[in-house]
Design an enzyme around this catalytic site. Structure first.
Site: not given
Ligand code: DAT
Ligand code: MG
Length: 172
Positions: A149, A72, A135, A138
């Site tokens: 990844e 991440y 959620n 991934h």
């Molecule tokens: P995704 O998993 O849809 O690719 P991302 O890469 O923007 O989304 O973020 C990675 C993860 O971080 C996401 O699955 C859940 C967490 N996350 C993202 N935005 C968040 C927020 N506003 N508050 C809490 N957790 C969050």
């Molecule tokens: Mg992502």
């Protein structure tokens, strides 16, 4: 389509290369600790299998904080980053590589939006979870991130080559 129709592909006319390559596109999918604890591995694997994607690799592990920090890394400046790393390392995850035509983009559609509240029914997040911080799954967001990844989570020899017997019934 007329023979003179403009080509959107940069591939040589008649070249099968572009199609062949696209069918072998790969994405990294991981069922997060909440998905594992809630017994959703089978449901999620079923959706990718039934869609017609091919399983290339799968492992069950409790990932280290170092691995997850790297996974991440693009989110390192976001306020939720420390909590995200903690949650992701709090229990086992099911890490997978799936292959198929447009699997990165289609995989993201199958997952739904990052926030389950914005995810449509029929998507994994839309059907199976409620909060953004839990959620359950991934999925890589681009072919480039997928490649990064996959190499972060898997050794090359863990990616299994075989021909699915359903291949010719899934692709024309
Ligand atoms: P995704 O998993 O849809 O690719 P991302 O890469 O923007 O989304 O973020 C990675 C993860 O971080 C996401 O699955 C859940 C967490 N996350 C993202 N935005 C968040 C927020 N506003 N508050 C809490 N957790 C969050
Ligand atoms: Mg992502």
């Amino acid at each position: 389509m007329s023979a003179a129709a403009p080509r959107r592909s940069s591939a040589r006319p008649g070249s099968p290369v572009r199609t062949m390559a696209a069918k072998t596109e790969r994405t990294f999918i991981a069922i997060k600790p909440d998905g594992v604890q809630r017994g959703l591995i089978g449901e999620i694997v079923k959706r990718f299998e039934q869609k017609g994607f091919r399983l290339v690799a799968m492992k069950f592990l409790q990932a280290s904080e170092d691995l997850l920090k790297e996974h991440y890394i693009d989110l390192k400046d976001r306020p939720f980053y420390p909590g995200l790393v903690k949650y992701m390392s709090s229990g086992p995850v099911a890490a997978m590589v799936w292959e198929g035509l447009n699997v990165v983009k289609t995989g993201r559609v199958m997952l739904g939006e990052t926030n389950p509240a914005d995810s449509k029914p029929g998507t994994i997040r839309g059907d199976l979870c409620i909060e953004v911080g839990r959620n359950i799954i991934h999925g890589s967001d681009s072919v480039d991130s997928a490649n990064k990844e996959i190499s972060l989570w898997f050794k090359p020899e863990e990616l299994v080559s075989y021909k699915s017997c359903a291949q010719d019934w899934i692709y024309e």
